[in-house]
Design a protein around this motif. Structure first.
Motif, PDB file in Angstrom:
ATOM      1  N   HIS A  60      10.611  -5.910 -10.065  1.00 14.40           N
ATOM      2  CA  HIS A  60       9.879  -5.942  -8.788  1.00 14.40           C
ATOM      3  C   HIS A  60       9.122  -4.637  -8.553  1.00 14.40           C
ATOM      4  N   HIS A  62       5.061  -2.755  -7.799  1.00 17.44           N
ATOM      5  CA  HIS A  62       3.716  -2.932  -7.232  1.00 17.44           C
ATOM      6  C   HIS A  62       2.781  -1.855  -7.785  1.00 17.44           C
ATOM      7  N   CYS A  89       5.179 -10.409  -4.918  1.00 20.56           N
ATOM      8  CA  CYS A  89       4.842 -10.766  -3.534  1.00 20.56           C
ATOM      9  C   CYS A  89       3.382 -11.230  -3.400  1.00 20.56           C
ATOM     10  N   ASP A 432      10.568  -2.048  -5.683  1.00 24.09           N
ATOM     11  CA  ASP A 432       9.282  -1.890  -5.001  1.00 24.09           C
ATOM     12  C   ASP A 432       8.515  -0.671  -5.530  1.00 24.09           C
TER      13      ASP A 432
HETATM   14 ZN   LIG Z   1       7.259  -6.535  -3.090  1.00 22.85          ZN
END
Ligand SMILES: [Zn+2]
Length: 558
Positions: A60, A62, A89, A432
């Motif tokens: 996960h 970004h 996401c 994240d």
């Molecule tokens: Zn996320």
């Protein structure tokens, strides 16, 4: 003559079976021998007393924007990560028409916690379609290995343009979006990602485009993976997204579904476990659902200029559109304060639920307030006989909103989080990395699992922790040749000292484009990190490298 031999390490091979002492030999980026090794080597690393495991797979992240100016993906490799999955996401930057670039950056600035100025001066827009984006990354080279989701919000913006965050799509638009997902999967995406979360807003509180999708759109786009016969679906849901609907999406695609974010909340302590029960029941019906859980308490550093932690509250939505003067006036307004108190009185699974004992003053702007630093809002408000919300807002207003607060918001009950981490259907994830840069840095989640959870708390064995960080995510994403130490596997390796492994204290550094700041953490006990047989980090952090050792992963097992 081997390229590299790591000698006499305690080898955790990723399978979860008992560690054993062995040498590991590497040739041409692959592991060739595990056990007593034969022959000489160009480089020998004495690993006596150290542990060797497959490199961590971070599912996960970004890094979608950052990778265009920093292909090394600082700081992840220095924290033992050798493979990252980007585009979670649904927040991606491809496909994107040149005319929509500003729109996409305005969406990212908020969720990524990165300034618009940084994104504008940082992103290298040498692509338009998703396949071109993958090609551009591959041409430039990547530090760790990288796999990318096709992101729902990008696909939606590409088709609906300015209407993307405003309305439902027509059948024709859904068909166009679906074609883009199919195209992305053909080019080598690892799956399709989306968000339903109220917390996910662009600049000025505009919802992330995927939040406007209706059920038909989600069903159509998810089922695009049925055609490709591979890939993972992922969603960050919110408290109102029903698990049976997610299961329906998984079933329609015939693909595994990674459900985020299963963070434990003390206000609704059973809800994550109920989600995991549903996930287990789904498996019995043949639907492969997994819950993304986190080894880190969710901690945010913030000011009231941009209080991400409050933005999941209904009453706070309109504040995101305000200029500084209107914001200050509203924060002072007793009616506004009462409505926030009323909303908080109804517990729900959301980022902040009125748990003032976990909200702290981190740094004050005025010297006369220095004594407040380190104390909780709960304690300070009680001492002053005020409501905590009033105390916090007045303190901040008195300092021009510059007071720095820290909220330890979710996932801090260690007994409960230990159960989540051990669940057979949980994927340890949610770093994240690359997002929320001004608020937090959990890129060292893997080292934290090994040190804090395994060594210190004995919540799970080191063998189990290693499997959670390597073989399990590799199996979920169909990454066949990684996540294990065995002959024939890629030489993605992490050598660490089990006595000291962990993540260090977070620090603020100022190295983003346009000089913006971010939080980062150093790795503790890391002796070496190799990607495809090349050393990418050592005890002092990332090692400069040319050419880049990582691969852009485009092939995934069905
Ligand atoms: Zn996320």
């Amino acid at each position: 003559m081997h390229d590299l031999v790591i000698k006499a390490a305690t080898v955790y091979d990723g399978s979860g079976t008992a560690a054993r002492r062995a040498d590991v030999a590497v040739d041409d980026g692959r592991i060739v021998e595990v056990g007593p090794t034969s022959g000489a080597a160009r480089e020998v690393v004495d690993a006596d007393g150290l542990a060797l495991m497959p490199g961590i797979i971070d599912t996960h992240t970004h890094y979608d924007a950052q990778i265009t100016w920093d292909p090394m993906l600082n700081p992840s490799p220095s924290l033992g990560v050798t493979t990252v999955i980007m585009g979670n996401c649904g927040f991606t930057i491809a496909p994107c028409r040149p005319t929509d670039r500003d729109l996409v950056m305005r969406n990212l600035t908020h969720v990524e916690g990165m300034s618009l100025e940084s994104l504008r001066s940082g992103i290298d827009w040498s692509f338009e379609t998703f396949p071109q984006y993958l090609d551009a990354l591959e041409r430039r080279g990547v530090g760790p290995n990288v796999a990318c989701f096709v992101g729902h919000s990008s696909v939606r913006t590409f088709v609906l343009r300015d209407d993307a965050p405003r309305r439902a799509a027509t059948a024709e638009e859904v068909a166009q979006m679906r074609a883009l997902v199919v195209e992305g999967m053909k080019a080598g995406a690892c799956g399709f990602s989306t968000t339903r979360n109220m917390q996910h807003n662009g600049e000025a509180g505009i919802p992330m485009p995927s939040r406007l999708a209706d059920e038909q759109e989600l069903l159509a786009l998810s089922s695009a993976l049925k055609e490709s016969g591979r890939g993972v679906l992922m969603m960050t849901k919110d408290a109102t997204t029903p698990m049976p609907f997610i299961e329906q999406l998984a079933q329609g695609a015939g693909r595994p579904y990674l459900v985020a974010a299963l963070l434990h909340s003390e206000m609704t302590p059973e809800s994550t476990f109920e989600d995991l029960e549903h996930i287990e029941a789904a498996h019995r019906r043949g639907n492969r659902l997994y819950g993304a859980v986190s080894a880190c308490p969710l901690t945010f550093e913030f000011t009231l200029h941009e209080p991400y932690v409050f933005e999941g509250l209904r009453e706070w939505q309109r504040l995101m559109k305000m200029d500084a003067a209107a914001l200050k006036a509203t924060l002072s307004d007793p009616a506004f304060r009462q409505s926030v108190k009323d909303e908080l009185a109804v517990p729900q699974r959301r980022l902040f639920n009125g748990d003032w004992k976990k909200m702290f003053v981190t740094q004050v702007a005025k010297p006369q307030n220095k004594s407040l630093e380190g104390a909780s809002i709960h304690d300070l408000a009680r001492a002053a006989s005020r409501h905590p919300l009033d105390f916090m807002l007045d303190l901040s207003l008195g300092e021009g909103l510059d007071t720095l607060f820290t909220g330890t918001l979710l996932n801090s009950d260690e007994e409960a989080v230990g159960r989540l981490l051990r669940d057979p259907n949980s994927i340890v994830s949610l770093s994240d990395a690359g997002a929320h840069l001004t608020f937090l840095c959990d890129a060292g989640f893997g080292l934290h699992l090994l040190g804090h959870w395994s060594r210190d708390l004995h919540a799970l064995s080191t063998e189990h922790a290693v499997r959670k960080l390597t073989a399990e995510p590799a199996a979920l994403f169909g990454i066949r040749d990684r996540g294990a130490i065995a002959p024939g596997k890629a030489a993605d390796l992490l050598l660490f000292d089990p006595a000291s492994v962990g993540r260090g204290k977070s620090q603020r550094v100022f190295d983003l484009p346009a000089g913006a700041s971010r939080l980062t953490t150093p790795g503790l006990g890391v002796h070496g990190v190799w990607v495809n047989g090349e050393r990418i980090a050592d005890a002092d952090g990332i090692v400069k490298h040319a050419p880049m050792p990582g691969r852009l992963l485009r092939e995934f097992a069905s």
